[in-house]
Design an enzyme around this catalytic site. Sequence first.
Site, PDB file in Angstrom:
ATOM      1  N   ASN A  38       0.915  -1.306   0.081  1.00 24.35           N
ATOM      2  CA  ASN A  38       0.158   0.039   0.177  1.00 24.35           C
ATOM      3  C   ASN A  38       0.851   1.477  -0.054  1.00 24.35           C
ATOM      4  O   ASN A  38       0.475   2.186   0.681  1.00 24.35           O
ATOM      5  CB  ASN A  38      -0.680   0.007   1.279  1.00 24.35           C
ATOM      6  CG  ASN A  38      -2.036   1.066   1.064  1.00 24.35           C
ATOM      7  OD1 ASN A  38      -2.146   1.646  -0.052  1.00 24.35           O
ATOM      8  ND2 ASN A  38      -2.562   1.351   2.291  1.00 24.35           N
ATOM      9  N   GLY A  60       1.730   3.995  -1.745  1.00 28.39           N
ATOM     10  CA  GLY A  60       1.400   5.017  -2.615  1.00 28.39           C
ATOM     11  C   GLY A  60       2.318   5.633  -3.422  1.00 28.39           C
ATOM     12  O   GLY A  60       2.349   5.805  -4.721  1.00 28.39           O
ATOM     13  N   SER A  65      -3.711  13.842  -6.146  1.00 30.84           N
ATOM     14  CA  SER A  65      -2.438  13.556  -5.492  1.00 30.84           C
ATOM     15  C   SER A  65      -1.322  14.293  -6.503  1.00 30.84           C
ATOM     16  O   SER A  65      -1.055  14.346  -7.406  1.00 30.84           O
ATOM     17  CB  SER A  65      -2.250  12.057  -5.735  1.00 30.84           C
ATOM     18  OG  SER A  65      -0.938  11.671  -5.216  1.00 30.84           O
ATOM     19  N   ASP A 123      -0.680  14.872   5.615  1.00 31.84           N
ATOM     20  CA  ASP A 123      -0.438  13.788   6.396  1.00 31.84           C
ATOM     21  C   ASP A 123      -0.253  14.304   7.892  1.00 31.84           C
ATOM     22  O   ASP A 123      -0.450  13.243   8.870  1.00 31.84           O
ATOM     23  CB  ASP A 123       0.962  13.153   6.076  1.00 31.84           C
ATOM     24  CG  ASP A 123       0.935  12.384   4.775  1.00 31.84           C
ATOM     25  OD1 ASP A 123       1.992  12.018   4.331  1.00 31.84           O
ATOM     26  OD2 ASP A 123       0.147  12.306   4.196  1.00 31.84           O
ATOM     27  N   LYS A 157       4.996   0.914   8.572  1.00 34.29           N
ATOM     28  CA  LYS A 157       4.900   1.125   7.251  1.00 34.29           C
ATOM     29  C   LYS A 157       5.810   2.432   6.986  1.00 34.29           C
ATOM     30  O   LYS A 157       6.863   2.408   6.074  1.00 34.29           O
ATOM     31  CB  LYS A 157       3.617   1.889   6.773  1.00 34.29           C
ATOM     32  CG  LYS A 157       3.314   2.359   5.344  1.00 34.29           C
ATOM     33  CD  LYS A 157       1.910   2.748   4.986  1.00 34.29           C
ATOM     34  CE  LYS A 157       1.674   2.584   3.384  1.00 34.29           C
ATOM     35  NZ  LYS A 157       2.017   3.966   2.850  1.00 34.29           N
ATOM     36  N   ARG A 210      -6.750   3.147  -4.868  1.00 39.01           N
ATOM     37  CA  ARG A 210      -6.192   4.257  -4.842  1.00 39.01           C
ATOM     38  C   ARG A 210      -5.942   4.874  -6.269  1.00 39.01           C
ATOM     39  O   ARG A 210      -5.052   4.351  -7.023  1.00 39.01           O
ATOM     40  CB  ARG A 210      -4.715   4.312  -3.867  1.00 39.01           C
ATOM     41  CG  ARG A 210      -5.294   4.142  -2.518  1.00 39.01           C
ATOM     42  CD  ARG A 210      -3.839   3.990  -1.741  1.00 39.01           C
ATOM     43  NE  ARG A 210      -3.385   5.482  -1.426  1.00 39.01           N
ATOM     44  CZ  ARG A 210      -2.318   5.662  -0.691  1.00 39.01           C
ATOM     45  NH1 ARG A 210      -1.505   4.600  -0.303  1.00 39.01           N
ATOM     46  NH2 ARG A 210      -1.723   6.847  -0.669  1.00 39.01           N
ATOM     47  N   HIS A 267      -0.968   3.562   9.344  1.00 38.30           N
ATOM     48  CA  HIS A 267       0.077   4.107  10.413  1.00 38.30           C
ATOM     49  C   HIS A 267      -0.055   5.165  10.983  1.00 38.30           C
ATOM     50  O   HIS A 267       0.065   5.469  12.323  1.00 38.30           O
ATOM     51  CB  HIS A 267       1.567   3.849   9.676  1.00 38.30           C
ATOM     52  CG  HIS A 267       1.615   4.972   8.605  1.00 38.30           C
ATOM     53  ND1 HIS A 267       2.651   5.859   8.288  1.00 38.30           N
ATOM     54  CD2 HIS A 267       0.813   5.202   7.564  1.00 38.30           C
ATOM     55  CE1 HIS A 267       2.493   6.221   7.379  1.00 38.30           C
ATOM     56  NE2 HIS A 267       1.397   5.936   6.616  1.00 38.30           N
TER      57      HIS A 267
HETATM   58  O1  LIG Z   1       5.202  12.777  -2.838  1.00 40.41           O
HETATM   59  C1  LIG Z   1       5.258  12.360  -1.383  1.00 40.41           C
HETATM   60  O2  LIG Z   1       6.333  11.756  -0.974  1.00 40.41           O
HETATM   61  C2  LIG Z   1       4.111  12.222  -0.740  1.00 40.41           C
HETATM   62  C3  LIG Z   1       2.721  12.931  -1.013  1.00 40.41           C
HETATM   63  C4  LIG Z   1       1.678  13.158  -0.398  1.00 40.41           C
HETATM   64  O3  LIG Z   1       0.466  12.389  -1.057  1.00 40.41           O
HETATM   65  P1  LIG Z   1      -0.244  13.339  -1.736  1.00 40.41           P
HETATM   66  O4  LIG Z   1       0.427  14.065  -2.968  1.00 40.41           O
HETATM   67  O5  LIG Z   1      -1.289  12.363  -2.544  1.00 40.41           O
HETATM   68  O6  LIG Z   1      -1.185  14.107  -0.919  1.00 40.41           O
HETATM   69  C5  LIG Z   1       1.696  12.396   1.091  1.00 40.41           C
HETATM   70  O7  LIG Z   1       0.299  12.112   1.560  1.00 40.41           O
HETATM   71  C6  LIG Z   1       2.408  11.170   1.221  1.00 40.41           C
HETATM   72  O8  LIG Z   1       2.392  10.434   2.514  1.00 40.41           O
HETATM   73  C7  LIG Z   1       3.846  11.438   0.428  1.00 40.41           C
HETATM   74  C1  LIG Z   2      -0.194   8.642   2.290  1.00 39.69           C
HETATM   75  C2  LIG Z   2       1.097   8.233   2.834  1.00 39.69           C
HETATM   76  O1  LIG Z   2       1.896   7.412   2.039  1.00 39.69           O
HETATM   77  P1  LIG Z   2       1.586   7.007   0.616  1.00 39.69           P
HETATM   78  O2  LIG Z   2       0.665   7.779  -0.268  1.00 39.69           O
HETATM   79  O3  LIG Z   2       3.020   6.679  -0.093  1.00 39.69           O
HETATM   80  O4  LIG Z   2       1.165   5.487   0.676  1.00 39.69           O
HETATM   81  C3  LIG Z   2       1.628   8.602   4.048  1.00 39.69           C
HETATM   82  O5  LIG Z   2       2.678   8.251   4.436  1.00 39.69           O
HETATM   83  O6  LIG Z   2       0.854   9.080   4.759  1.00 39.69           O
END
Ligand SMILES: O=C(O)C1=C[C@@H](OP(=O)(O)O)[C@@H](O)[C@H](O)C1
Ligand SMILES: C=C(OP(=O)(O)O)C(=O)O
Length: 422
Positions: free
Chosen positions: A89, A91, A165, A309, A409, A119, A383
């Site tokens: 997970n 992202g 995002s 976050d 995580k 997602r 987390h």
């Molecule tokens: O580019 C990054 O490292 C991140 C961007 C953010 O996501 P979004 O851009 O989807 O808000 C954040 O929530 C994530 O924990 C890390």
């Molecule tokens: C959203 C987060 O991370 P990611 O998007 O990388 O899953 C996070 O760390 O809160």
Amino acid sequence: MIEITPVGKLDTTLAVPGSKSLTQRALIAASLADGTSRLIGPLASEDTEYSSGALAQMGMDIEKGTDAWIVKGQGGKINPTAEPIFLGNNGTATRFLTSVAALGNSPYLIDGDKRMHERPIGPLMQALQGWGVDISSVKGTGCPPLSINAGGLQGGETVLPEGKSSQYLSSLLLVAPYARKAATLRVEGEVLSKPYVAMTLAVMAEFGIWVDAAKDYSTFTVPQGCYKAREYSIEGDASNASYFWAAAAVCGGKVTVSNVPVPSLQGDAMLVPLLGRMGCEVTREGNGITVAASRPLEGITVDMGDMPDVVPTLAVVAAFAEGVTKITNIAHLRIKECDRLSAVVTELTKMGAKVEEFPDAMIIHGDSGRGIHGAEIETYKDHRMAMCFAVAGLRVPGVRITGEGCVAKSFPDFWERFALLK
Ligand SMILES: O=C(O)C1=C[C@@H](OP(=O)(O)O)[C@@H](O)[C@H](O)C1
Ligand SMILES: C=C(OP(=O)(O)O)C(=O)O
């Protein structure tokens, strides 16, 4: 399950592990560089295990020491892999490594867990298709799993449709130097989480690629080139420092996090001035930041579109403040590890807080914590839910965190460091 023991006024100084966002950017820049880089203070967590493992699966050479990782860059060469690239997970890694895989010259399957299948990544797919990438969502959902018949990036102009995002934009920027001709990115709509785009541009520049970015982030022109290998130090993670600063705000006394610098490349460090607006005293101590609280906190109204976050962290603090806290522009919380907007409202309500949920906002009616009581907190495998509600447990008895292992995580030893708070 773990039950949190309330504490009195705090006086603690501690360090936090390296920034997850900076670690994952530096890993990609170093992997695409020509030569060997040394990353100092990287985050070793579940997420960075997924990202480094996926890069290794694509032929990168990453040697992990305790305090530093050695990355032998492959100059943009991406090996084929018959196995799916599984990212759990994570992202950030899913969005970023989808573009890295597109630099290759063979088929790739990008996959993740059940939540990652919910997602969205459609805007990134559309922008990559504009650079000639053959990419599709296997289930037609606009989410992973993704099938890529990679053949590099043709470059020229592409359009990134509005999305929820900033990771789509960061992903495209990170690989753009390796396009067959100079790349131009046109971005539609509002860019959320803008500090993460600034972080991407900063890391790219530190690895030798300077991007011409419009002030409003509507267009970017990226030169062709190759990242330069280097030694790169990673800041302490400001998002994960937030729980310790919040502990001071909620319990009184003071907490110093010694390795989040001022200024920081991380937008989440801007939680500190928000705690200041609520009534905390915030100061710099050496290379770190101290938050102290000696009087009742007051609610604030704040647009947190750029710092998603730390919304859960601020919401917990707000429950112990006097008066209304209104947090706006946070619809993107709904596509994180869980629907964080709904999850935070639900769990705060379980603790007796008066909270209102809106499609893109929440309102917390604080009464200095008078109506707040313990509860069994569901963490939704997220987390940040576990860590922010642990802070609430420092103030009221009976807070029990379920699924507490989910902190791995981004912060595997969170519970050990949290126990240092006294
Ligand atoms: O580019 C990054 O490292 C991140 C961007 C953010 O996501 P979004 O851009 O989807 O808000 C954040 O929530 C994530 O924990 C890390
Ligand atoms: C959203 C987060 O991370 P990611 O998007 O990388 O899953 C996070 O760390 O809160």
